[in-house]
Write a protein that holds these residues in place. Sequence first.
Motif, PDB file in Angstrom:
ATOM      1  N   LEU A 167      57.593  43.529  26.256  1.00  0.00           N
ATOM      2  CA  LEU A 167      58.781  43.336  27.081  1.00  0.00           C
ATOM      3  C   LEU A 167      59.601  44.618  27.173  1.00  0.00           C
ATOM      4  CD1 LEU A 167      60.065  39.808  25.928  1.00  0.00           C
ATOM      5  CD2 LEU A 167      59.254  40.418  28.215  1.00  0.00           C
ATOM      6  N   GLU A 168      59.714  45.314  26.047  1.00  0.00           N
ATOM      7  CA  GLU A 168      60.477  46.561  26.016  1.00  0.00           C
ATOM      8  C   GLU A 168      59.820  47.620  26.886  1.00  0.00           C
ATOM      9  OE1 GLU A 168      63.748  48.853  24.882  1.00  0.00           O
ATOM     10  OE2 GLU A 168      63.378  46.739  24.495  1.00  0.00           O
ATOM     11  N   ALA A 169      58.483  47.696  26.815  1.00  0.00           N
ATOM     12  CA  ALA A 169      57.739  48.687  27.601  1.00  0.00           C
ATOM     13  C   ALA A 169      57.868  48.421  29.101  1.00  0.00           C
ATOM     14  CB  ALA A 169      56.274  48.680  27.194  1.00  0.00           C
ATOM     15  N   LYS A 170      57.885  47.152  29.482  1.00  0.00           N
ATOM     16  CA  LYS A 170      57.989  46.785  30.907  1.00  0.00           C
ATOM     17  C   LYS A 170      59.431  46.774  31.393  1.00  0.00           C
ATOM     18  CE  LYS A 170      53.853  43.839  30.910  1.00  0.00           C
ATOM     19  NZ  LYS A 170      53.365  42.446  31.048  1.00  0.00           N
ATOM     20  N   GLY A 171      60.380  46.884  30.470  1.00  0.00           N
ATOM     21  CA  GLY A 171      61.786  46.802  30.849  1.00  0.00           C
ATOM     22  C   GLY A 171      62.228  45.391  31.148  1.00  0.00           C
ATOM     23  N   GLY A 172      61.482  44.417  30.632  1.00  0.00           N
ATOM     24  CA  GLY A 172      61.792  43.017  30.915  1.00  0.00           C
ATOM     25  C   GLY A 172      62.607  42.347  29.837  1.00  0.00           C
ATOM     26  N   ASN A 173      62.991  43.106  28.793  1.00  0.00           N
ATOM     27  CA  ASN A 173      63.769  42.516  27.700  1.00  0.00           C
ATOM     28  C   ASN A 173      65.249  42.549  28.067  1.00  0.00           C
ATOM     29  OD1 ASN A 173      64.765  41.561  25.323  1.00  0.00           O
ATOM     30  ND2 ASN A 173      63.764  43.077  24.010  1.00  0.00           N
ATOM     31  N   LYS A 174      65.797  41.407  28.444  1.00  0.00           N
ATOM     32  CA  LYS A 174      67.193  41.335  28.881  1.00  0.00           C
ATOM     33  C   LYS A 174      68.084  40.589  27.892  1.00  0.00           C
ATOM     34  CE  LYS A 174      66.229  43.447  32.705  1.00  0.00           C
ATOM     35  NZ  LYS A 174      66.648  44.865  32.864  1.00  0.00           N
ATOM     36  N   THR A 175      67.562  40.315  26.716  1.00  0.00           N
ATOM     37  CA  THR A 175      68.353  39.567  25.732  1.00  0.00           C
ATOM     38  C   THR A 175      69.600  40.344  25.323  1.00  0.00           C
ATOM     39  OG1 THR A 175      68.320  38.507  23.561  1.00  0.00           O
ATOM     40  CG2 THR A 175      67.042  40.523  23.788  1.00  0.00           C
ATOM     41  N   VAL A 176      70.670  39.617  25.069  1.00  0.00           N
ATOM     42  CA  VAL A 176      71.914  40.260  24.614  1.00  0.00           C
ATOM     43  C   VAL A 176      72.106  40.086  23.110  1.00  0.00           C
ATOM     44  CG1 VAL A 176      73.121  40.151  26.820  1.00  0.00           C
ATOM     45  CG2 VAL A 176      73.206  38.184  25.275  1.00  0.00           C
ATOM     46  N   ASP A 177      71.266  39.228  22.501  1.00  0.00           N
ATOM     47  CA  ASP A 177      71.298  39.078  21.045  1.00  0.00           C
ATOM     48  C   ASP A 177      70.449  40.167  20.400  1.00  0.00           C
ATOM     49  OD1 ASP A 177      72.843  36.835  21.377  1.00  0.00           O
ATOM     50  OD2 ASP A 177      71.159  35.440  21.257  1.00  0.00           O
ATOM     51  N   GLY A 226      68.995  54.750  15.729  1.00  0.00           N
ATOM     52  CA  GLY A 226      67.763  54.251  16.341  1.00  0.00           C
ATOM     53  C   GLY A 226      66.595  54.135  15.385  1.00  0.00           C
ATOM     54  N   GLN A 227      66.837  54.367  14.078  1.00  0.00           N
ATOM     55  CA  GLN A 227      65.740  54.216  13.116  1.00  0.00           C
ATOM     56  C   GLN A 227      65.388  52.748  12.901  1.00  0.00           C
ATOM     57  OE1 GLN A 227      65.523  56.794   9.662  1.00  0.00           O
ATOM     58  NE2 GLN A 227      67.261  57.980  10.407  1.00  0.00           N
ATOM     59  N   LEU A 228      66.350  51.861  13.176  1.00  0.00           N
ATOM     60  CA  LEU A 228      66.055  50.436  13.267  1.00  0.00           C
ATOM     61  C   LEU A 228      66.160  50.076  14.745  1.00  0.00           C
ATOM     62  CD1 LEU A 228      68.057  49.051  10.198  1.00  0.00           C
ATOM     63  CD2 LEU A 228      65.580  49.194  10.433  1.00  0.00           C
ATOM     64  N   ARG A 229      65.052  49.660  15.338  1.00  0.00           N
ATOM     65  CA  ARG A 229      64.975  49.515  16.790  1.00  0.00           C
ATOM     66  C   ARG A 229      65.617  48.215  17.267  1.00  0.00           C
ATOM     67  NH1 ARG A 229      60.270  51.368  15.021  1.00  0.00           N
ATOM     68  NH2 ARG A 229      59.242  49.339  15.084  1.00  0.00           N
ATOM     69  N   ILE A 230      66.394  48.351  18.323  1.00  0.00           N
ATOM     70  CA  ILE A 230      66.947  47.196  19.021  1.00  0.00           C
ATOM     71  C   ILE A 230      66.682  47.423  20.511  1.00  0.00           C
ATOM     72  CG2 ILE A 230      68.740  46.869  17.275  1.00  0.00           C
ATOM     73  CD1 ILE A 230      70.741  48.000  19.225  1.00  0.00           C
ATOM     74  N   PRO A 231      66.781  46.394  21.364  1.00  0.00           N
ATOM     75  CA  PRO A 231      66.495  46.571  22.791  1.00  0.00           C
ATOM     76  C   PRO A 231      67.258  47.751  23.386  1.00  0.00           C
ATOM     77  CG  PRO A 231      66.759  44.247  22.292  1.00  0.00           C
ATOM     78  CD  PRO A 231      67.075  44.983  21.038  1.00  0.00           C
ATOM     79  N   SER A 232      66.548  48.568  24.156  1.00  0.00           N
ATOM     80  CA  SER A 232      67.104  49.836  24.645  1.00  0.00           C
ATOM     81  C   SER A 232      68.257  49.647  25.629  1.00  0.00           C
ATOM     82  CB  SER A 232      66.003  50.666  25.300  1.00  0.00           C
ATOM     83  OG  SER A 232      65.381  49.926  26.339  1.00  0.00           O
ATOM     84  N   HIS A 233      68.348  48.483  26.268  1.00  0.00           N
ATOM     85  CA  HIS A 233      69.428  48.287  27.246  1.00  0.00           C
ATOM     86  C   HIS A 233      70.769  47.955  26.582  1.00  0.00           C
ATOM     87  CE1 HIS A 233      68.064  44.150  26.433  1.00  0.00           C
ATOM     88  NE2 HIS A 233      69.294  43.789  26.736  1.00  0.00           N
ATOM     89  N   ILE A 234      70.755  47.716  25.270  1.00  0.00           N
ATOM     90  CA  ILE A 234      71.993  47.399  24.548  1.00  0.00           C
ATOM     91  C   ILE A 234      72.673  48.705  24.117  1.00  0.00           C
ATOM     92  CG2 ILE A 234      72.939  46.383  22.437  1.00  0.00           C
ATOM     93  CD1 ILE A 234      70.855  44.193  22.661  1.00  0.00           C
TER      94      ILE A 234
END
Length: 704
Positions: A167-177, A226-234
Amino acid sequence: MTNFSEFIRAEFPSMDDELKHYVEGVLKNGADEFQDTEDVYEAIGEVLQESADKTEAEIKNICTRLLKIMNPNNATAQNGPTRVLNAPIHLGSMAANLENNVDDIKSIWVMQRDDSLKVDAKKLEKAELKLQQKQEKRSTDGCRIIAPPKLESATASQVTSKKDNKLEAKGGNKTVDIRIENFDVAYGDRVLLKCADLVLAFGRRYGLVGRNGLGKTTLLRMISAGQLRIPSHISILHVEQEVVGDDTLALDSVLECDTVREALLKKEKELSSAINAGSIDPNLPNELTDVYTQLQNIESDKAPARASVILNGLGFTSAMQSQATKTFSGGWRMRLALARALFSKPDLLLLDEPTNMLDIKAIIWLENYLQNWPNTLLVVSHDRNFLDSVPTDILYLHTQRIDSYRGNYDQFIKTKTEKHKNQQREFEAQQQHRQHVQEFIDKFRYNANRAASVQSKIKMLEKLPELKPIEKEVNVILKFPETEPLSPPILQINDVTFGYSAGKIVFSNVNLGATLDSRICIVGDNGAGKTTLLKIIMGQLTPTSGICNAHRNLKFGYFSQHHVDQLDMNMNSIELLQASYPGKPIETYRRQLGSFGVSGDLALQTIGSLSGGQKSRVAFARMCMGCPNFLVLDEPTNHLDIETIEALGKAINKYNGGVILVSHDERLIRMVCTELWVCGNGHVQSIEGGFDEYRKIVERELES
């Protein structure tokens, strides 16, 4: 030291300063211990080789040269000046005529020898003993040569699911949590978190609590870096460093955080200039209209007022908002960084001890402001009142994991206490059950008629879940020294006025007093003169007019709010006390440190490797080595965890000397203080009604 420092800098120009200081420290402290090149190479060889592209032979050559710089009289040097005889000497004939030719012999050998090279028998014996001990250390079975400590840094590892990665690679991860699952965090060789999980639901406010040194600040840094990864859009904003001082005005510094607004305003300016210059492009008016629409949608015209409200709440007056950022001190620039974060409203806001830089008025404003924070907030704080007012959830960091609790800090304490009681009861009940079943097994193990029952019981025991007893946290205990009583008067401030040479009066006509029973707290806005008043009381500053009288046997113990700057980060705690109060047995220093919770291996760690709270305890221990009978504590709770603040309050209440305290921690003030001095508007006065009355005054000022 200067010589080998310059040599190291010349040989390793690209080495970072921290590594240089480490190498120089090893060489300085071990100069008398190094016997040969191998000793030097063993101490710093690996560190030098890692920091430069050099062979082992080159590093050993450098170590040889360092040894000569540190000890030019080493055995590798020539034994005195070379002498050339002007004629052949027949030693046999000289020996035969020894009695008649003593002077000749002396002229060749004795008289020409360098006296500085004569061996001191005591020094030789001491050196041989040291060498023997060193060889025994190396050869003793079960012992190992301790390598020089490596410079430590925090690292993190994390397990992520394939689904989330796709999801992250496709840019489809839209979660806000935010879900950070199954992750580890280590600092050097020390594991801080192991197989931990962290879930942050959007719109909730989390307070991260736990003892000093367990990794709360490190965790925030791992997330923001960023050493602990979270969705890039957040979007993440970690308020950790102060704003760089330049010519930008304070208000503009906050406004420029809104990059969308800044880009639109820039585009509007460019389009307006082009149209006014007579451009014939027919699309420009439409583009300008579109820009105006976007500015209207984001309420651009309200941004300056919103930024001004935030700055005002954090203590910036209208005049200060129009000052350049370079005119502010570090503390005010940290406030400016906090204002920028609040204005920009990131998806995840990370705050580490935000109340440390604020006075009580700004803390109350921040509590009210954050209660309406629309996005996710993760805050580390030691302020019990702040944790009761702001968080909707508490994250409890302990034993390398994080437990989540709903509610504020007060609810967390109640829930955790009840949970631990239930777990302990469950563990004890299971232990009794196990014991009962085991007694049955032991009794009938060899009874053929009961074999089936015994086997059944054994299988049942194997299937029981393994419960563990609750690990009780060690209570923090601080202990101030006992003091002898003094006859009054102890401390009197009569008609004191203080002003700087520029003509600015800080306060005037101050008339106050204190005794050995006093528990006084000084409060007021930042810059109102609280620290200045403390320095006048201790005699570090002379009042412009008036008199400050102190008992001749009054001995102050001063804890500065900048205590960390006064500690040598390269020493360990024992060495620090030895340097300040030399000549005492090691046990005395250890006992003193133990009174403030710095014991065991912790006392042998370099101060630079300790957490902020642990450094504070070391500072307390050093302050009390002089057995003061009056404590002057300026912001002592900065960096202390909640448990240590509780222990500090209890220690102050048990102390039989006087105490004057500057603090913004409401719980500590209520716990210990019996008298409140308020600094402000050029005056210092004692107010009736204590902290409750002062809080009412502050809240009225915020409302007006």
